[in-house]
Write an enzyme that holds these catalytic residues in place. Structure first.
Site, PDB file in Angstrom:
ATOM      1  N   ASP A 115      34.731   8.387  -0.796  1.00  0.00           N
ATOM      2  CA  ASP A 115      35.632   7.109  -1.748  1.00  0.00           C
ATOM      3  C   ASP A 115      34.213   6.204  -0.778  1.00  0.00           C
ATOM      4  O   ASP A 115      33.935   6.374   0.012  1.00  0.00           O
ATOM      5  CB  ASP A 115      37.268   6.542  -0.695  1.00  0.00           C
ATOM      6  CG  ASP A 115      38.206   7.020  -1.714  1.00  0.00           C
ATOM      7  OD1 ASP A 115      37.919   5.299  -2.375  1.00  0.00           O
ATOM      8  OD2 ASP A 115      39.171   6.943  -1.506  1.00  0.00           O
ATOM      9  N   ASP A 223      36.326   2.701  -5.144  1.00  0.00           N
ATOM     10  CA  ASP A 223      37.314   1.674  -4.691  1.00  0.00           C
ATOM     11  C   ASP A 223      36.864   0.477  -5.709  1.00  0.00           C
ATOM     12  O   ASP A 223      35.622  -0.395  -4.941  1.00  0.00           O
ATOM     13  CB  ASP A 223      37.426   1.549  -3.739  1.00  0.00           C
ATOM     14  CG  ASP A 223      39.009   0.957  -3.077  1.00  0.00           C
ATOM     15  OD1 ASP A 223      39.559   1.772  -3.341  1.00  0.00           O
ATOM     16  OD2 ASP A 223      38.527  -0.193  -2.708  1.00  0.00           O
ATOM     17  N   GLU A 284      37.057   3.364 -10.071  1.00  0.00           N
ATOM     18  CA  GLU A 284      38.699   2.748  -9.646  1.00  0.00           C
ATOM     19  C   GLU A 284      37.921   1.831 -10.399  1.00  0.00           C
ATOM     20  O   GLU A 284      37.297   0.862 -10.479  1.00  0.00           O
ATOM     21  CB  GLU A 284      39.405   3.217  -8.516  1.00  0.00           C
ATOM     22  CG  GLU A 284      40.475   2.736  -8.645  1.00  0.00           C
ATOM     23  CD  GLU A 284      40.799   1.931  -7.871  1.00  0.00           C
ATOM     24  OE1 GLU A 284      41.955   2.659  -7.836  1.00  0.00           O
ATOM     25  OE2 GLU A 284      39.672   1.479  -6.510  1.00  0.00           O
ATOM     26  N   HIS A 356      46.980   8.090  -3.778  1.00  0.00           N
ATOM     27  CA  HIS A 356      47.762   7.953  -3.018  1.00  0.00           C
ATOM     28  C   HIS A 356      48.128   6.256  -2.939  1.00  0.00           C
ATOM     29  O   HIS A 356      49.301   5.815  -2.495  1.00  0.00           O
ATOM     30  CB  HIS A 356      46.720   7.683  -1.811  1.00  0.00           C
ATOM     31  CG  HIS A 356      45.143   7.278  -2.094  1.00  0.00           C
ATOM     32  ND1 HIS A 356      44.851   6.712  -3.494  1.00  0.00           N
ATOM     33  CD2 HIS A 356      45.197   6.165  -2.199  1.00  0.00           C
ATOM     34  CE1 HIS A 356      43.882   6.007  -3.571  1.00  0.00           C
ATOM     35  NE2 HIS A 356      44.693   5.136  -2.405  1.00  0.00           N
ATOM     36  N   ASP A 357      47.894   5.690  -5.399  1.00  0.00           N
ATOM     37  CA  ASP A 357      48.823   4.492  -4.924  1.00  0.00           C
ATOM     38  C   ASP A 357      49.579   5.123  -5.827  1.00  0.00           C
ATOM     39  O   ASP A 357      50.626   3.826  -6.161  1.00  0.00           O
ATOM     40  CB  ASP A 357      47.294   3.528  -5.209  1.00  0.00           C
ATOM     41  CG  ASP A 357      46.521   3.131  -4.587  1.00  0.00           C
ATOM     42  OD1 ASP A 357      46.367   3.615  -3.039  1.00  0.00           O
ATOM     43  OD2 ASP A 357      45.144   3.146  -4.840  1.00  0.00           O
TER      44      ASP A 357
END
Ligand code: NOJ
Length: 587
Positions: A115, A223, A284, A356-357
């Site tokens: 990430d 991210d 993302e 994870h969101d």
């Protein structure tokens, strides 16, 4: 076989070849380290825990592990607030542990994607501490500082430089009394936004990325990378956004999403960091449009390989946004995914239901009742994995893990859910209503510990887990799934196998069938020189009927994969599918 704990990582470990475009046939598995496996009993997952369970991932037949942040961090947003980009947080282990993990991943023929969180750092990062030390700091301009709104006194409500609403509730601006200015934070106040207008910031980020590539990583998941370019006016001004109903804030996204220099910055990053490295670069990009996605992913523009778009996971959001969940319309979902399949036919898609969101898809769009959990998890997996693009599997998705069903605010750990609860109560909302809104969508649904077995803490830890384990781990767990040939785990394994053995799954063109059908998701994939692939799936808990004429594909073809051995039967002009039955046919 040597136990993974005793791998000899001092020997030279094979580094996988990275041919350009290798990721087209790859499947990615996302690990959220704090919830994956705890090796030392402190209740929080760690790197050794991942090493211990790597065979679970490898045997699922995936190609890439994407690791959510393990960097040094105060953990205000579970590691998406980084205070040292070049170290591992002691909670997760050491840099040496990470080297061992990289080696163990490579030894199993897989690759590692890290990430990359560089829209913002932690407020505890030395860069920010220097920046906030005073207006004359050499790093002042590394972050986004602004004076109070003209005519207002700093720190008073309404004095914020713009009316923007933070993703995590409240204003995006935090008043710094000592230096007499506000700093921007699109997320929590402990996540100040870096100023990408400053070339020194960009060079520091690129140097850090090169350092990680030298350490052996194979790519980056970037991210919120489409928030890095803010629409700054000639004198540094940032505009107010349109009012957001029900709040005292405005929507600032027109001024920071897909901003004016976004493509330029990513192109520069590509040139400075990975032009010749054949890594996997996945961006993302909340709020990304198809038009922007085409630009981000056009190989000729040299930016990134693929993006995570958010349109499909927003289809069940009501007027109140994500906390106002509405039933999903299947035709809407199909049309949206088809638009991305067709719109990026010359480019590439990322395919995902979960991360994870996001809440767990089997609870969100499947049926998590004991009767249909397994079938619906398999069918959701099938329709996603047979599309064109790179599929991402989030830990536990391969087990059909469900939402946790927390009933008290005390159960929650996620800053987004907790801040939303507090903000709503301040506005006089009824706590029970707010909790009911949070339960089906909270990010904590994705973050409960991985369910390894039926022991009290699900085999995740010998200590007290940092967040409660889903009580259904007695039924839903990896040990049981691996033993059961009819499990979601083995279905996902077969899906991955199909991608690796059939070029048509990777490269075939997509065509949606029966767009209006309320229950059935059906499509074909075609590729010159290959028979046609047909996917037909009942996405409901009732039997579904389709006319054979509506299915242009090879109904009589070879069955590559099915959820129900004794399912679908054709009678006359119609085909009937059992609840959550799906089939993949080639003919
Ligand atoms: C997106 C990440 O996926 C999410 O978990 C995080 O809270 C925000 N970006 C801020 O970094």
């Amino acid at each position: 076989m040597t136990s993974p704990r005793h791998l000899d990582t001092t020997a030279t470990t094979p580094v996988p070849d990275r041919e350009p475009g290798w990721w087209r046939s790859a499947v990615v598995y996302q690990v959220y380290p704090r919830s994956f496996a705890d090796s030392d009993g402190d209740g929080v997952g760690d790197l050794q825990g991942i090493i211990d369970h790597l065979d679970h991932i490898a045997e699922l037949g995936v190609d890439v592990v994407w690791l959510s942040p393990i960097y040094r961090s105060p953990q205000d947003d579970n590691g998406y607030d980084i205070s040292d980009y070049q170290d591992v947080d002691p909670m997760f282990g050491t840099l040496e542990d990470l080297d061992r993990l990289i080696a163990a991943i490579h030894e199993r023929g897989m690759k590692l994607v890290m990430d990359l969180v560089v829209n913002h750092s932690s407020d505890e990062h030395p860069w920010f501490q220097d920046s906030r030390s005073g207006r004359d700091s050499a790093k002042r301009d590394w972050y986004v500082w602004r004076p109070p709104r003209p005519g207002h006194t700093g720190g008073e409500p309404g004095a914020e430089p713009t009316n923007w609403h933070s993703f995590f509730s409240g204003s995006t601006w935090e008043w710094d009394e000592a230096s007499g200015e506000y700093y921007l934070h699109l997320f929590s106040r402990k996540q100040p936004d870096l100023n990408w207008e400053n070339p020194q910031v960009r060079e520091a980020v690129y140097a850090m990325m090169r350092w990680w590539l030298d350490r052996g990583v194979d790519g980056f998941r970037m991210d919120v990378i489409n928030l890095i370019s803010k629409a700054v006016g000639p004198d540094g001004e940032l505009p107010d956004g349109p009012a957001k109903p029900g709040t005292r804030y405005g929507d600032g996204s027109p001024f920071y999403m897909n901003g004016p220099r976004n493509h330029e910055f990513l192109h520069e990053m590509h040139r400075e960091v990975y032009a010749d490295a054949a890594i996997l670069a996945v961006a993302e990009t909340p709020g990304v449009t198809l038009e922007h996605a085409r630009l981000f992913t056009d190989p000729a523009r040299r930016e990134v390989d693929m993006v995570f778009q958010f349109e499909h996971v927003g289809l069940d959001h009501g007027p109140g946004g994500k906390w106002d969940l509405q039933p999903l319309s299947l035709p809407d979902l199909k049309l949206n995914l088809a638009a991305w399949q067709e719109g990026l036919a010359a480019g590439w898609n990322s395919l995902y239901w979960n991360n994870h969101d996001q809440p767990r898809v089997v609870s969100r769009w499947g049926d998590d009742s004991p009767e249909y959990r397994v079938a619906s998890a398999k069918t959701l997996g099938t329709v996603l994995h047979m599309m064109r693009g790179t599929p991402y599997v989030y830990q536990g998705e391969e087990l059909g893990m469900t939402n946790v069903g927390f009933t008290s605010i005390e159960d929650y750990r996620d800053i987004e859910s907790l801040n939303h609860y507090r903000e709503q109560l301040e506005h006089g909302a009824d706590p029970a209503d707010v909790l009911a809104g949070i339960a089906p969508v909270s990010r904590d649904n994705a973050r409960t510990p991985m369910q390894w077995d039926d022991s009290p803490a699900a085999g995740f830890t010998t200590g007290t887990p940092w967040i409660a384990v889903n009580p259904n781990h007695t039924e839903v767990n990896a040990a049981a799934a691996r033993r059961d040939p009819g499990s979601v785990y083995h279905h996902y394994r077969r899906l991955h196998e199909l991608r690796h053995t059939h070029d048509i799954v990777v490269e075939g063109s997509f065509r949606l069938l029966l767009p209006e059908h309320e229950q059935v998701f059906a499509y074909t994939r075609t590729l010159a020189g290959s028979p046609t692939l047909l996917v037909v799936a009942n996405m409901s808990s009732e039997p579904a009927t389709v006319t054979l004429a509506g299915l242009a594909g090879p109904l009589a073809g070879e069955v590559l994969l099915t959820t129900h051995d004794d399912g679908a039967h054709a009678a006359g002009e119609e085909l009937t599918l059992a609840p959550w039955e799906s089939r993949v046919l080639l003919g």
